[in-house]
Design a protein around this motif. Structure first.
Motif, PDB file in Angstrom:
ATOM      1  N   GLY A 168       0.750  -1.220   0.098  1.00 10.15           N
ATOM      2  CA  GLY A 168       0.000  -0.253   0.130  1.00 10.15           C
ATOM      3  C   GLY A 168       0.874   1.142   0.076  1.00 10.15           C
ATOM      4  N   VAL A 169       1.805   1.157   0.901  1.00 12.65           N
ATOM      5  CA  VAL A 169       2.654   2.295   0.868  1.00 12.65           C
ATOM      6  C   VAL A 169       3.561   2.546  -0.177  1.00 12.65           C
ATOM      7  CG1 VAL A 169       4.710   3.462   1.847  1.00 12.65           C
ATOM      8  CG2 VAL A 169       2.868   2.334   3.397  1.00 12.65           C
ATOM      9  N   MET A 170       3.937   1.324  -0.995  1.00 11.70           N
ATOM     10  CA  MET A 170       4.518   1.448  -2.343  1.00 11.70           C
ATOM     11  C   MET A 170       3.679   2.227  -3.393  1.00 11.70           C
ATOM     12  SD  MET A 170       5.404  -1.608  -4.948  1.00 11.70           S
ATOM     13  CE  MET A 170       3.825  -1.757  -5.277  1.00 11.70           C
ATOM     14  N   VAL A 171       2.430   1.881  -3.393  1.00 13.11           N
ATOM     15  CA  VAL A 171       1.367   2.497  -4.088  1.00 13.11           C
ATOM     16  C   VAL A 171       1.288   4.086  -4.056  1.00 13.11           C
ATOM     17  CG1 VAL A 171      -0.941   2.761  -4.944  1.00 13.11           C
ATOM     18  CG2 VAL A 171       0.002   0.373  -4.530  1.00 13.11           C
ATOM     19  N   GLU A 172       1.298   4.412  -2.762  1.00 13.38           N
ATOM     20  CA  GLU A 172       1.303   5.535  -2.450  1.00 13.38           C
ATOM     21  C   GLU A 172       2.348   6.561  -2.931  1.00 13.38           C
ATOM     22  OE1 GLU A 172      -0.699   8.065  -0.596  1.00 13.38           O
ATOM     23  OE2 GLU A 172      -2.120   6.644  -1.482  1.00 13.38           O
ATOM     24  N   MET A 173       3.616   5.856  -2.615  1.00 12.45           N
ATOM     25  CA  MET A 173       5.031   6.498  -2.842  1.00 12.45           C
ATOM     26  C   MET A 173       5.011   6.755  -4.438  1.00 12.45           C
ATOM     27  SD  MET A 173       6.908   7.382  -0.512  1.00 12.45           S
ATOM     28  CE  MET A 173       5.427   7.833   0.464  1.00 12.45           C
ATOM     29  N   VAL A 174       4.535   5.473  -5.111  1.00 10.91           N
ATOM     30  CA  VAL A 174       4.479   5.714  -6.730  1.00 10.91           C
ATOM     31  C   VAL A 174       3.867   6.772  -7.156  1.00 10.91           C
ATOM     32  CG1 VAL A 174       3.456   4.419  -8.725  1.00 10.91           C
ATOM     33  CG2 VAL A 174       5.222   3.439  -7.299  1.00 10.91           C
ATOM     34  N   ASN A 175       2.478   7.041  -6.588  1.00 10.58           N
ATOM     35  CA  ASN A 175       1.897   8.102  -6.942  1.00 10.58           C
ATOM     36  C   ASN A 175       2.177   9.516  -6.503  1.00 10.58           C
ATOM     37  OD1 ASN A 175      -0.746   7.231  -8.692  1.00 10.58           O
ATOM     38  ND2 ASN A 175      -0.455   5.590  -6.873  1.00 10.58           N
ATOM     39  N   GLN A 176       3.081   9.640  -5.691  1.00  9.55           N
ATOM     40  CA  GLN A 176       3.584  10.919  -5.119  1.00  9.55           C
ATOM     41  C   GLN A 176       5.025  11.119  -5.960  1.00  9.55           C
ATOM     42  OE1 GLN A 176       3.105  11.206  -0.859  1.00  9.55           O
ATOM     43  NE2 GLN A 176       1.145  10.147  -1.077  1.00  9.55           N
ATOM     44  N   ASN A 177       5.404  10.218  -6.521  1.00  6.53           N
ATOM     45  CA  ASN A 177       6.850  10.422  -7.057  1.00  6.53           C
ATOM     46  C   ASN A 177       6.803   9.733  -8.405  1.00  6.53           C
ATOM     47  OD1 ASN A 177       8.281  11.310  -4.510  1.00  6.53           O
ATOM     48  ND2 ASN A 177       7.173   9.523  -3.755  1.00  6.53           N
ATOM     49  N   SER A 178       6.003  10.442  -9.339  1.00  7.47           N
ATOM     50  CA  SER A 178       5.965   9.692 -10.671  1.00  7.47           C
ATOM     51  C   SER A 178       7.366   9.375 -11.515  1.00  7.47           C
ATOM     52  CB  SER A 178       5.109  10.449 -11.893  1.00  7.47           C
ATOM     53  OG  SER A 178       3.841  10.795 -10.814  1.00  7.47           O
ATOM     54  N   SER A 179       8.297  10.331 -10.930  1.00  9.22           N
ATOM     55  CA  SER A 179       9.543   9.821 -11.617  1.00  9.22           C
ATOM     56  C   SER A 179      10.218   8.630 -11.260  1.00  9.22           C
ATOM     57  CB  SER A 179      10.518  11.165 -11.536  1.00  9.22           C
ATOM     58  OG  SER A 179       9.997  12.119 -10.500  1.00  9.22           O
TER      59      SER A 179
END
Lengths: 214, 292
Positions: A168-179
């Motif tokens: 879940g945190v990975m998904v959050e991080m992915v979305n807040q750090n698209s690069s």
């Protein structure tokens, strides 16, 4: 967000993943042992109940088990917070695999030994506790390790049901750090891999300690 | 008599679809432009088909059912495809999630994405956005009757607020309503948040109000949207692969202007979101995105 901060955030989220895994290993093993005992005791209703439970739950996708637990139980008035619900869903599911693995171990105990024990007048309780389960447990360390490794990865489904663990945190991080999408996913997969390898090594160690020389 | 009826209705249905197909091919043939050699438009137009990434769980926005895909994003995607001479049934919709959008674009798995895809600076680093084609504020949804009497964000403090995992509002809430950071509960879709509200497992849910309105309509009478709370208007953009020349991006913006002008955008709104959102059809936003 700097990549080092991302690493820390995801690392911290793995604490939840590990907690869920460890708790479920304990509870699913207990429930699995009970299911196995129920399925080998010469009591027909117990055997049948255990068999039906194992077949139904083992063959249901884990996401559906989660759905039924998290959204189904509240419909009948049973409400828990999301973490215990996830723990419950994982326990109900994983226990069936534990039970099947344990049953295969039980089947590997020589029939002659059981007959001999019965002839000596051992009760079913003594038979289970001193002959069948100890031997069964020793022979199933490798497949049981696989069950627990599968469980570690299965905990990721909790992210879709209110528990913010590593995935879940990975998904959050992915979305807040698209690069950094790919880097974040590789990092997360890497930590899962490290944990799985660790569990595998631990399994090997235990297997060597308890292995029976026949 | 019965048999005759079904036969004749089947016949008229068939006749109808023949006419519709003919009309469709006629109109696309009429509108087909000539595109610069080697451009994305020429390539898609020649292929006669395109892949569009979309949401599959948001009723009236992007929703997959047995009848196929429906919703506002779907309508707009078909309108854009139509301008390339691609018939509505030749548009292939691919469900995307918040974490697969960027990889799908960069790996050319889809040609464009209309998936309640909010234009924000972070996304703009890796994809180009045409549009926006719709602007929706975020709002709050609670059980019918609003038992906690929520009327502003502060009222949610200490209660459970369900948000979709990976949604753009999450960092926004943490930054602007930091007292809610511990209140957040994550599910992988707003649809599950709606279930959790109905079960009493969470107290409220937040996402774009178009989606909330659609979910409230779907769970007839069990949920209500607090329209007085509006924050962080989200601009839905058409996500496309990042390029240097921005030709495709500019062409989509021109196309959006065309569908605004000819009323087909308004019609798409009326057929979908307009069925649950009160008030008149809003004015479409001016396209700009990242292709200026």
């Amino acid at each position: 967000m700097a990549f080092s901060a991302i690493i820390l955030t995801i690392g911290a989220a793995f604490l939840t993943t590990v907690a869920l895994t460890v708790l479920t290993i304990v509870s699913a093993t207990l429930l699995g042992v009970l299911l196995t005992i129920a399925s080998i005791l010469p009591v027909s209703p117990l055997q049948k109940t255990a068999a039906v439970y194992i077949q139904v739950v083992r063959n249901t996708p884990l996401t559906i088990v989660f759905f039924l637990v998290v959204f189904g139980l509240p419909q009948v008035g049973f409400v828990l917070p999301f973490f215990p619900f996830a723990w419950l869903a994982l326990t109900l599911y994983t226990a069936t695999f534990v039970a099947e693995t344990l049953r295969s171990g039980v089947l590997s105990v020589a029939v002659g030994e059981v007959e001999a024990a019965r002839a000596l007048g051992l009760s079913w309780h003594q038979l289970l506790a001193s002959l069948i389960l100890p031997q069964a447990a020793r022979s199933i360390v490798p497949p049981m390790t696989s069950n627990y490794i599968a469980l570690l990865k299965n905990t990721s489904i909790a992210s879709a049901f209110g528990v913010l663990e590593a995935t879940g945190v990975m998904v959050e991080m992915v979305n807040q750090n698209s690069s950094y999408v790919i880097q974040i996913m590789i990092l997360t997969a890497g930590i899962y891999l490290a944990l799985s390898l660790g569990m595998g090594l631990l399994g090997d160690l235990i297997e060597r300690k308890v292995r029976l020389t026949r | 008599m019965y048999r005759h009826n079904t036969l004749s209705s089947a016949f008229s249905l068939a006749l109808c679809s023949v006419f519709m197909a003919a009309a469709a091919s006629f109109s696309t043939a009429l509108h087909a432009e000539t595109f610069p050699e080697g451009s994305k438009m020429a390539q898609l137009s020649k292929a006669g088909t395109m892949k569009v990434g979309t949401q599959s769980q948001y009723p009236l926005v992007g929703f997959q059912s047995f009848d196929g895909y429906t919703g506002f994003d779907i309508e707009i995607a078909r309108l854009i495809a139509g301008k390339l001479g691609i018939a509505p049934d030749k548009v292939e919709f691919v469900p995307v999630t918040t974490s697969t959008r960027e990889p799908f674009l960069s790996e050319s798995k889809v040609d464009m994405i209309l998936a309640a895809y909010t234009i924000n600076p972070e996304n703009q680093k890796v994809v180009d956005f045409a549009g926006p084609y719709y602007i929706t504020p975020n709002s709050i949804m609670v059980p019918k009757g609003n038992p906690l009497k929520i009327s502003k964000m502060e009222d949610l403090e200490g209660h459970k607020l369900c948000v979709p995992l990976g949604a753009a509002i999450v960092p926004y809430i943490k930054a602007h309503y930091s007292y809610l950071s511990d209140s957040l509960v994550y599910f992988d879709s707003s649809a599950k948040c709606a279930e959790a509200i109905i079960n009493g497992q969470v107290d409220a849910s937040s996402t774009e109000n178009a989606i909330l309105a659609a979910l409230a309509a779907q769970h007839d009478g069990k949920l209500e949207v607090i329209t007085s709370i509006e924050y962080r208007p989200g601009e839905y953009g058409v996500g496309i692969q990042k390029t240097d020349d921005k030709v495709f991006c500019k062409w989509i913006n021109k196309t959006l202007d065309e569908i605004y002008a000819d009323g087909s955008w308004a019609q798409a709104y009326k057929d979908t979101l307009g069925t649950v959102l009160s008030g008149p059809v809003p004015n479409p936003p001016a396209p700009g995105g990242t292709c200026r």
